[in-house]
Write a protein that holds these residues in place. Structure first.
Motif, PDB file in Angstrom:
ATOM      1  N   LEU A  47      81.234 -12.782 121.684  1.00  0.00           N
ATOM      2  CA  LEU A  47      80.249 -11.750 121.476  1.00  0.00           C
ATOM      3  C   LEU A  47      80.508 -10.256 121.940  1.00  0.00           C
ATOM      4  O   LEU A  47      80.506  -9.956 123.539  1.00  0.00           O
ATOM      5  N   THR A  96      79.722  -6.513 121.918  1.00  0.00           N
ATOM      6  CA  THR A  96      78.036  -5.401 121.666  1.00  0.00           C
ATOM      7  C   THR A  96      78.780  -4.359 122.174  1.00  0.00           C
ATOM      8  O   THR A  96      79.713  -3.679 123.216  1.00  0.00           O
ATOM      9  N   HIS A 136      82.891 -13.242 117.467  1.00  0.00           N
ATOM     10  CA  HIS A 136      81.072 -12.124 116.954  1.00  0.00           C
ATOM     11  C   HIS A 136      81.286 -11.099 117.023  1.00  0.00           C
ATOM     12  O   HIS A 136      81.065 -10.263 118.278  1.00  0.00           O
ATOM     13  N   ASN A 137      82.274  -9.781 116.464  1.00  0.00           N
ATOM     14  CA  ASN A 137      82.138  -8.499 116.490  1.00  0.00           C
ATOM     15  C   ASN A 137      81.446  -7.871 116.543  1.00  0.00           C
ATOM     16  O   ASN A 137      81.347  -7.757 115.136  1.00  0.00           O
ATOM     17  N   ALA A 138      80.415  -7.427 116.709  1.00  0.00           N
ATOM     18  CA  ALA A 138      79.294  -6.733 116.254  1.00  0.00           C
ATOM     19  C   ALA A 138      79.207  -4.680 116.927  1.00  0.00           C
ATOM     20  O   ALA A 138      78.267  -4.498 117.115  1.00  0.00           O
ATOM     21  N   TYR A 176      70.430 -10.636 119.631  1.00  0.00           N
ATOM     22  CA  TYR A 176      71.957 -11.667 119.467  1.00  0.00           C
ATOM     23  C   TYR A 176      71.711 -12.661 120.429  1.00  0.00           C
ATOM     24  O   TYR A 176      71.511 -12.949 121.256  1.00  0.00           O
ATOM     25  N   MET A 190      72.377 -16.790 121.319  1.00  0.00           N
ATOM     26  CA  MET A 190      73.258 -17.565 121.552  1.00  0.00           C
ATOM     27  C   MET A 190      72.782 -19.021 122.233  1.00  0.00           C
ATOM     28  O   MET A 190      71.995 -18.739 123.053  1.00  0.00           O
ATOM     29  N   VAL A 198      73.424 -16.879 116.983  1.00  0.00           N
ATOM     30  CA  VAL A 198      74.873 -16.710 116.832  1.00  0.00           C
ATOM     31  C   VAL A 198      75.377 -18.112 117.370  1.00  0.00           C
ATOM     32  O   VAL A 198      76.083 -17.715 119.051  1.00  0.00           O
TER      33      VAL A 198
END
Length: 189
Positions: A78, A80, A106-108, A155, A157, A184
């Protein structure tokens, strides 16, 4: 005013405890967290390595105006934080993809100015509140869900059942200061 002072004291205490606790407890902290973790010890260590290697690459190749956090859970990464432009956003993902054993990303990352210390402190406070509610609600083992907060977005996970995921989302969503919850998760059968 008293509420604000209490909030500041709690945040400062949280920051102090986060820095000191691993130093005091050392290996026992890792052993204790591993007991409740659904990842194997090898994957747990690999996640730590992925985070370290990715952060090193980010510090070497990313714009200094970027603020990037890297969190790996079961080899799912992830990203962020904030980057100055779309090129840097794509570059961060490319650098992460080059790290061995990364399963997915997961590119946030958002495009904009880096968050302030005050914003980051507020995010740490929100994370602490969500984790504390996981413990107090006692609907699932609190250590199976990793919480990351960036700009009020939480987020979540972990390797969880659908019920655990739904419970975690509901607890996070109803926590004061949370603007959005992003799952996620990986699901168990």
């Amino acid at each position: 005013m008293t509420k604000k002072l209490s909030l500041i004291a709690l945040v400062l205490l949280t920051v102090q405890l986060t820095g000191c606790f691993p130093a005091v407890v050392g290996g026992a902290a890792v052993g204790g967290s591993m007991a409740a973790d659904r990842r194997t010890s090898g994957i747990y260590v690999e996640d730590e390595n992925i985070e370290l290697k990715t952060m090193k690459r980010m510090s070497q190749y990313m714009d200094k105006a970027s603020h990037i956090n890297v969190t790996s859970y079961n080899r799912i990464v992830l990203l962020t934080g904030e980057v100055p432009n779309a090129g840097q956003q794509a570059q961060a993902e490319t650098l992460t993809r080059e790290i061995s054993n990364v399963r997915s990303i997961h590119n946030a990352l958002t495009i904009g100015f880096a968050s302030s210390i005050s914003d980051r402190t507020n995010d740490a406070y929100i994370t602490t509140k969500v984790k504390a509610r996981f413990v107090s609600e006692n609907m699932f083992p609190a250590n199976v869900v990793k919480v990351v907060t960036e700009a009020g977005v939480v987020y979540l996970m972990g390797i969880v059942s659908e019920k655990e995921a739904n419970d975690a989302v509901e607890i996070a969503r109803s926590t004061e200061g949370v603007s959005k919850v992003v799952k996620v998760f990986e699901y168990t059968n």
